[in-house]
Design an enzyme around this catalytic site. Structure first.
Site, mmCIF file in Angstrom:
data_model
loop_
_atom_site.group_PDB
_atom_site.id
_atom_site.type_symbol
_atom_site.label_atom_id
_atom_site.label_comp_id
_atom_site.label_asym_id
_atom_site.label_seq_id
_atom_site.Cartn_x
_atom_site.Cartn_y
_atom_site.Cartn_z
ATOM 1 N N LEU A 435 -28.152 -15.399 26.287
ATOM 2 C CA LEU A 435 -28.678 -16.590 26.952
ATOM 3 C C LEU A 435 -30.166 -16.476 27.228
ATOM 4 O O LEU A 435 -30.877 -17.475 27.261
ATOM 5 C CB LEU A 435 -27.932 -16.832 28.273
ATOM 6 C CG LEU A 435 -26.440 -17.166 28.167
ATOM 7 C CD1 LEU A 435 -25.831 -17.248 29.562
ATOM 8 C CD2 LEU A 435 -26.238 -18.485 27.436
ATOM 9 N N GLY A 436 -30.641 -15.266 27.442
ATOM 10 C CA GLY A 436 -32.061 -15.073 27.737
ATOM 11 C C GLY A 436 -32.399 -13.615 27.933
ATOM 12 O O GLY A 436 -31.522 -12.766 28.116
ATOM 13 N N GLY A 438 -35.287 -10.952 29.952
ATOM 14 C CA GLY A 438 -36.252 -10.885 31.039
ATOM 15 C C GLY A 438 -36.738 -9.467 31.245
ATOM 16 O O GLY A 438 -36.382 -8.542 30.504
ATOM 17 N N GLY A 439 -37.552 -9.310 32.249
ATOM 18 C CA GLY A 439 -38.104 -7.993 32.517
ATOM 19 C C GLY A 439 -37.055 -7.004 32.964
ATOM 20 O O GLY A 439 -37.206 -5.793 32.768
ATOM 21 N N GLY A 441 -33.698 -7.176 32.013
ATOM 22 C CA GLY A 441 -32.628 -6.959 31.051
ATOM 23 C C GLY A 441 -32.315 -8.207 30.258
ATOM 24 O O GLY A 441 -33.125 -9.144 30.180
ATOM 25 N N VAL A 443 -29.385 -11.305 29.381
ATOM 26 C CA VAL A 443 -28.276 -12.054 29.955
ATOM 27 C C VAL A 443 -27.440 -12.614 28.806
ATOM 28 O O VAL A 443 -27.965 -13.260 27.890
ATOM 29 C CB VAL A 443 -28.768 -13.199 30.858
ATOM 30 C CG1 VAL A 443 -27.573 -13.962 31.436
ATOM 31 C CG2 VAL A 443 -29.625 -12.642 31.981
ATOM 32 N N LYS A 457 -25.307 -9.999 33.065
ATOM 33 C CA LYS A 457 -26.644 -9.422 32.977
ATOM 34 C C LYS A 457 -26.530 -7.929 32.708
ATOM 35 O O LYS A 457 -25.952 -7.177 33.483
ATOM 36 C CB LYS A 457 -27.420 -9.667 34.268
ATOM 37 C CG LYS A 457 -28.847 -9.130 34.196
ATOM 38 C CD LYS A 457 -29.647 -9.481 35.427
ATOM 39 C CE LYS A 457 -31.063 -8.941 35.309
ATOM 40 N NZ LYS A 457 -31.866 -9.227 36.491
ATOM 41 N N ASP A 555 -38.354 -11.943 43.613
ATOM 42 C CA ASP A 555 -38.861 -12.379 42.307
ATOM 43 C C ASP A 555 -38.605 -13.874 42.144
ATOM 44 O O ASP A 555 -37.982 -14.321 41.180
ATOM 45 C CB ASP A 555 -38.178 -11.591 41.186
ATOM 46 C CG ASP A 555 -38.898 -11.767 39.851
ATOM 47 O OD1 ASP A 555 -40.056 -12.241 39.849
ATOM 48 O OD2 ASP A 555 -38.299 -11.445 38.811
#
Length: 756
Positions: A435-436, A438-439, A441, A443, A457, A555
């Site tokens: 799905l995406g 990020g910094g 990890g 998802v 995640k 965050d």
């Protein structure tokens, strides 16, 4: 020649005796048939040929003197015609149907009433092989016992022929019902419904002229489905099944006490209790056939002569009560199965030795392989257990048990998942399930066994200091139950870096919504932005003020605010979250966050506070109002930061130029003034000057309500009634005015820069 004849006779005598024994049906010197009906003992024709135990019914009479008439077997003293008898406890007789016939005006013109009693005999009406049937309509047919009490019956109703329904004897023109065990008396009755009694819904029209009620053999009646039988008007009889048993005592246990009267005479015969009424019956043991009620009546079955019943494709040998079947010499296999015997292979000694050694080597290698696999499996299990304990799994389980044991507890639905469960849910973490990134990890989208869609995640790394508090913090995060916070369903702790299982939110991130062109063209763009901001603020306010202990997100950014199908905001990604420290002097060893959203005070003091989240939220609010990214690397140094750019614009009173065109078009001056004031307070350099998230949420909700009213729209005439932003009196308006001293004093070229 005489010697040969004698030998043949000696060989044939045992065979003849066995054949005679197998065919033994009646007592010696007694008649065993009446026409085509077999008459087995305990039934008999003539004196001394039947069982005389004080109950009538076993004595029969065969009337074969009528000219041109077949012999007729009847029960002495009752006259009932028996059409069949079997040692399995059944007898067939005939019963005349009870009939009522009416003329066209409904008057009874003919009537036949039948009754039958087998009380005190070995017979009872079979409850499994018979049923009660009523023909014609409308009519209620039933029968009584010897005391006049109702036993069983059914109602047959009418239905116009043009509306006929499929199926036979289902209640329209014909009905049927079961009868109970133990019935020994039949006295039938028909109740006719006169025209005044007929319910037009139930009985309708078209009554039949003749109506019947009778007890009939089920199998026979199922074959009589034609309309000619259902609509008949003549007098007729139907077959009826009777269950017979030795009934002078109640059961086998009582019968065995009197060996003289015990009916099971043949050696090895078995006794079993009757299923319909009191009494018992006898049967030959397995592998034997004949009449168990006679001495020597049960004879061994020669299975080898009955190949259709007892299969054998080899050499068959009869044994008492059984038989054996073996493959012929030189063959082996299953002789009970066709083509089951095979010719024996020429398996030499050398070949056997080679085969044995090969099998031994193979088994040794196979055993070593399984030992290795078992070792690796134990090693993997040990590693998973080590990770589970290292990641605080034991502590988390204790907290979950403690929580579930508390009043009103239940764990909040939080679950500890295994690695295999999450692999299966994500198709082994396939790339097409991402799905995406990020910094912290990646998802993945996953589908659990109960079909729940979740977001999983998979973090990249976690500091040792974080690991110690991970389990406690995850359990507390799982207790958050707010409509604008992504629900944490559970976690997986048996891996090196724990994986988190969140609620799945389908419409992407707020970042994509703002900068990906997924919704800002809407006519309600401003209201949508204000609602999303208010919902996000409410979620953070809940975490700061209502959670116990309070939770700091750490965050806050548009990429960590998800939107569902209704564009409802849900705060997500607690990868940098912390529980509010009990000791305010607690200092972070690693500053985490995202460029553009980080609190400058947090950067300088390394101390994360609730005001750090307020600063980050102020940047989000600014991002919603301007539609611009928080960092722009293409512009001049002082314009790279959206906060710096907006602050400079505020100082020169040109901040409306930074706003998105849709916002500038729809937002009124008072709303713009309040929004600017709120943003500048949130992004203040000093945390003490920033409002709380609770205040921010309240201000945004008030701003949204104000904007929805006519006086809040851009270009609307200022009402003289004194309405302020909050709908209060004008004198309170000073509270919400922008104060120049709240603006961050950032001169050109003095923007604070940092890198992570």
């Amino acid at each position: 020649m005489a010697t040969i004849t004698i030998l043949l006779l000696l060989i044939a005598l045992p065979l003849l005796a066995a054949a005679a024994s197998a065919q033994l049906v009646a007592q010696p010197e007694c008649r065993d048939r009446c026409g085509n009906v077999s008459v087995p003992y305990p039934f008999g024709i003539g004196v001394g040929c039947f069982r005389d135990d004080g109950q009538p019914g076993f004595q029969l009479e065969c009337n074969d003197s009528g000219p041109g008439q077949p012999p007729r077997l009847t029960v002495v003293g009752y006259g009932y015609h028996l059409a069949a008898l079997s040692l399995q406890g059944e007898a067939r007789t005939y019963l005349r149907a009870t009939r009522h016939c009416y003329n066209s005006t409904g008057e009874l013109v003919d009537r036949v009433t039948e009754y039958m009693s087998v009380s005190g005999t070995p017979y009872l009406f079979s409850s499994t092989k018979n049923r009660l049937v009523t023909l014609g309509c409308p009519s209620l047919g039933y029968f009584n016992d010897g005391r006049g009490f109702y036993v069983s019956g059914c109602t047959s109703v009418c239905r116009p022929s043009q509306y006929a329904l499929p199926g036979s004897c289902t209640g329209v023109g014909c009905c049927q019902s079961a009868i109970p065990n133990g019935a020994d008396y039949w006295e039938s009755a028909l109740f006719n419904f006169s025209p005044g009694q007929q319910d037009t819904v139930v009985f309708n029209t078209n009554p039949t002229l003749c109506r019947y009620v009778f007890l009939v053999e089920t199998k026979w009646f199922d074959g009589q489905t034609s309309n000619s039988f259902v609509n008949r008007t003549d007098d007729f009889a139907v077959p009826l099944m009777l269950d017979w048993a030795v009934r002078n005592v109640g059961n086998c246990s009582a019968a065995r006490r009197n060996a003289t009267d015990f009916a099971c005479k043949s050696a090895g015969s078995r006794c079993f209790d009757a299923t319909n009424g009191p009494g018992y019956r006898c049967s030959c043991p397995k592998g034997y056939d004949g009449n168990p009620y006679l001495d020597g009546g049960c004879a061994d079955i020669d299975e080898c002569r009955r190949k259709d019943e007892y299969l054998c494709y080899g050499e068959c040998t009869n044994t008492p009560g059984n038989y054996t079947c073996q493959c012929p010499p030189g063959t082996s296999g299953d002789a009970y199965r066709e083509n089951g015997c095979r010719v024996n292979d020429k398996f030499t000694l050398a070949l056997k030795i080679v085969t044995g050694v090969s099998v031994g080597v193979f088994l040794s290698l196979f055993t070593c392989f399984w030992v290795y696999l078992g070792h690796q499996k134990r090693k993997l299990i040990k590693a998973k257990q080590s990770f589970f304990e290292h990641n605080g799994g034991v502590i988390l389980q204790q907290q979950m048990r403690s929580y579930s044991g508390a009043p009103g507890g239940g764990g909040g639905g939080f679950k500890i998942y295994s690695e295999e469960e999450l692999k299966k849910a994500t198709n082994n973490f396939a790339a097409d399930q991402i799905l995406g990134r990020g910094g912290h990890g990646i998802v993945y989208r996953g589908v659990l066994e109960d079909s729940t869609i979740v977001a999983i995640k998979k973090s990249k790394m976690m500091e040792e200091t974080e690991t110690k508090e991970f389990a406690r913090e995850m359990f507390i995060l799982s207790q958050i139950n707010h409509r604008n916070v992504v629900k944490l369903h559970g976690c997986c702790l048996e891996v090196e870096v724990p994986m988190l299982v969140y609620e799945y939110v389908s419409n992407g991130t707020l970042y994509h919504y703002i900068h990906g062109g997924k919704g800002l063209e809407s006519n309600t763009a401003l209201d949508t932005r204000l609602r999303i901001a208010a919902e996000s603020a409410e979620a953070l306010s809940y975490m700061h003020s209502s959670a116990s202990p309070p939770i700091l997100h750490g965050d806050v950014k548009t990429a960590n605010i998800l939107l569902d199908g209704n564009l409802t905001a849900k705060v997500a990604d607690f990868g940098a979250s912390k529980l509010a420290p009990s000791d305010e002097a607690e200092i972070a060893t690693l500053v985490q966050g995202t460029c553009g959203y980080l609190d400058p005070e947090y950067l300088m003091t390394c101390q994360l506070t609730d005001k750090s989240d307020v600063y980050s939220f102020g940047v989000i609010l600014l991002e919603l109002l301007t539609g611009k990214k928080v960092i722009c690397f293409d512009g001049p140094e002082q314009g790279k930061s959206l906060v710096s750019r907006f602050t400079i614009a505020v100082k020169t009173n040109r901040h409306d130029e930074v706003l998105d065109s849709r916002v500038r078009k729809e937002m009124g001056p008072k709303a713009l003034e309040e929004a600017t004031h709120l943003v500048m307070r949130c992004v203040s350099m000093s945390g003490e000057e920033r409002p709380t998230m609770k205040e921010v949420a309240e201000r945004l909700e008030a701003l949204r309500r104000y904007q929805q009213n006519p006086w809040g729209q851009a270009g609307a005439r200022d009402l003289e009634e004194g309405q302020s932003l909050h709908g209060r009196e004008q004198q309170h308006d000073v509270t919400y005015k922008f104060i120049p001293q709240d603006v961050l004093d950032v001169e050109e070229g003095s923007t604070y820069t940092f890198s992570l």
